[in-house]
Enzyme design. Structure first.
Site, short mmCIF file in Angstrom:
data_model
loop_
_atom_site.label_atom_id
_atom_site.label_comp_id
_atom_site.label_asym_id
_atom_site.label_seq_id
_atom_site.Cartn_x
_atom_site.Cartn_y
_atom_site.Cartn_z
N THR A 26 0.82 -1.22 0.00
CA THR A 26 0.00 0.00 0.00
C THR A 26 0.85 1.27 0.00
O THR A 26 0.50 2.26 -0.64
CB THR A 26 -0.90 0.01 1.25
OG1 THR A 26 -1.76 -1.11 1.17
CG2 THR A 26 -1.74 1.26 1.34
N ASP A 70 1.88 -6.80 -4.49
CA ASP A 70 1.06 -6.80 -3.29
C ASP A 70 1.62 -7.93 -2.42
O ASP A 70 1.97 -8.99 -2.94
CB ASP A 70 -0.39 -7.10 -3.68
CG ASP A 70 -1.35 -6.95 -2.52
OD1 ASP A 70 -2.17 -6.02 -2.55
OD2 ASP A 70 -1.29 -7.78 -1.58
N1 ASP Z 1 -2.57 -5.64 0.36
C1 ASP Z 1 -1.50 -4.78 0.79
C2 ASP Z 1 -0.23 -5.61 0.87
O1 ASP Z 1 -0.02 -6.31 1.79
C3 ASP Z 1 -1.83 -4.19 2.13
C4 ASP Z 1 -0.78 -3.26 2.68
O2 ASP Z 1 0.27 -3.01 2.17
O3 ASP Z 1 -1.07 -2.73 3.76
O4 ASP Z 1 0.54 -5.54 -0.06
#
Ligand code: ASP
Length: 354
Positions: A26, A70
């Site tokens: 994120t 991700d």
């Molecule tokens: N879906 C994202 C990830 O783990 C969530 C985040 O970065 O907070 O890559």
């Protein structure tokens, strides 16, 4: 294709230099204007959103996963890649900061703590709940403080935190003790069974007695991992055919049994028999509690005691993330089941309180 390595800051008043590794998550995402979904952007855009990076008096070089991922897509290949990047550049840098999605950050931190034997420099994983380009982002603070911690040294020049850590929302935690506990709050990680290694307020206060000491050892990177294991979470009413099917999965070498409370499980004969039979076939069964805090004490209740008699190992206060990574690491090194059992009951990287 963009270069994997770039330099973010150029001035170098002292000799400290940090390698900032961007894997995705994120922190580096942007909203797709058509779908509204978060998608990864390039590290070059990071500098635009964090001009403060220029103000550090040490060099920051970057390495970026291409494409960034991700963290739900993290796998053993990505862990090997991280180990390779760190070990290849180990002598060039004073420390490493890894930008990583929060979802599997605790697994990656645990895996790196086992795969980088003899680590004597800081590896700080961080990320954020809101992308760095968003006004109220938590990413900026997490990134800037992680860089500062990775560069921090004692007066004699040795690194302040020579271990794999997660820094999130003002807390520096031992990586293999950490769990993601919140999908919404900025305060998203906890180390329930080990104290914070540092807290960041006006000053960064280090909890020195709890931090590994630099030993002057040589880094020994490990790449062998075996994923033939599973996690079996208990729930009231769990059925015999399902337990039987799991324990007879072809190729299965280890099972983490997620038990109740201080390591308790049903005392039904079919259940205990199934575990005993699996242990006798050489499957390593480790007891880790479903509770976030506290530890497995199998001799405390009769139900736990029966598990011990069925050949189930005590996981003490290990997190599921650490237990998964440790088993992958040990199984990958082709130890016999008894050697794996023996090493599971030892602390290899500060992951368990014995
Ligand atoms: N879906 C994202 C990830 O783990 C969530 C985040 O970065 O907070 O890559």
């Amino acid at each position: 294709m963009r270069p994997e390595y770039t330099n973010l800051t150029h001035m170098n008043a002292n000799k400290t230099s940090i390698l900032l590794i961007y894997t995705g998550g994120t922190i580096g995402m942007m909203e797709n204007p058509d779908t509204g979904a978060l998608e990864n952007f390039n590290l070059e855009q990071l500098q635009k959103h964090v001009p403060e990076l220029e103000r550090f008096d040490f060099t920051i070089d970057t390495y970026t996963f291409d494409p960034p991922i991700d963290s739900s897509d993290m796998d053993t290949e990505s862990w090997r890649k991280l180990v390779e990047v760190v070990s290849t550049h180990y002598e060039e840098y004073s420390g490493f900061v890894i930008l990583h999605g929060t979802d599997t950050m605790a697994f990656t931190a645990s895996a790196l703590s086992f795969m980088l034997e003899g680590l004597d420099k800081p590896i700080i994983l961080t990320g954020s709940q809101l992308p760095i380009g968003v006004l109220r982002t938590d990413g900026k603070e997490n990134l800037l403080t992680s860089l500062e911690i990775a560069a921090a040294t004692h007066e004699d020049g040795t690194p302040m935190v020579p271990e794999v850590c997660i820094f999130f929302e003002n807390h520096l935690m031992r990586g293999n003790r950490t769990t993601k506990i919140n999908a919404e709050d900025f305060n998203a990680f906890r180390s329930f069974n080990y104290p914070s290694l540092a807290t960041a307020g006006i000053h960064i206060k280090y909890n020195l007695p709890q931090i590994h000491k630099a030993t002057g050892s040589v880094l020994k990177p490990h790449y062998l991992l075996d994923t033939n294991l599973t996690v079996l979470k208990l729930f009231p009413g769990i059925s015999e055919p399902i337990v039987h099917t799991v324990l007879h999965t072809p190729g299965l070498k280890a099972v983490i049994l997620e038990t109740y409370g201080s390591g308790n499980a049903p005392s039904k004969p079919w259940f205990l028999e199934a575990l005993k039979e699996a242990s006798q076939r050489g499957i390593v069964v480790v007891n880790v509690t479903q509770c976030n805090a506290g530890m497995v004490e199998m001799e405390r209740y009769e139900t736990g005691y029966h598990l011990m008699q069925a050949g189930v190992l005590c996981g003490y206060d290990m997190t599921i993330e650490a237990a998964v990574a440790k088993l992958m690491f040990l199984l990958g090194h082709h130890y016999t089941p008894n050697e794996v059992r023996h090493l599971m009951m030892k602390s290899l990287a500060g992951e368990v309180t014995l």
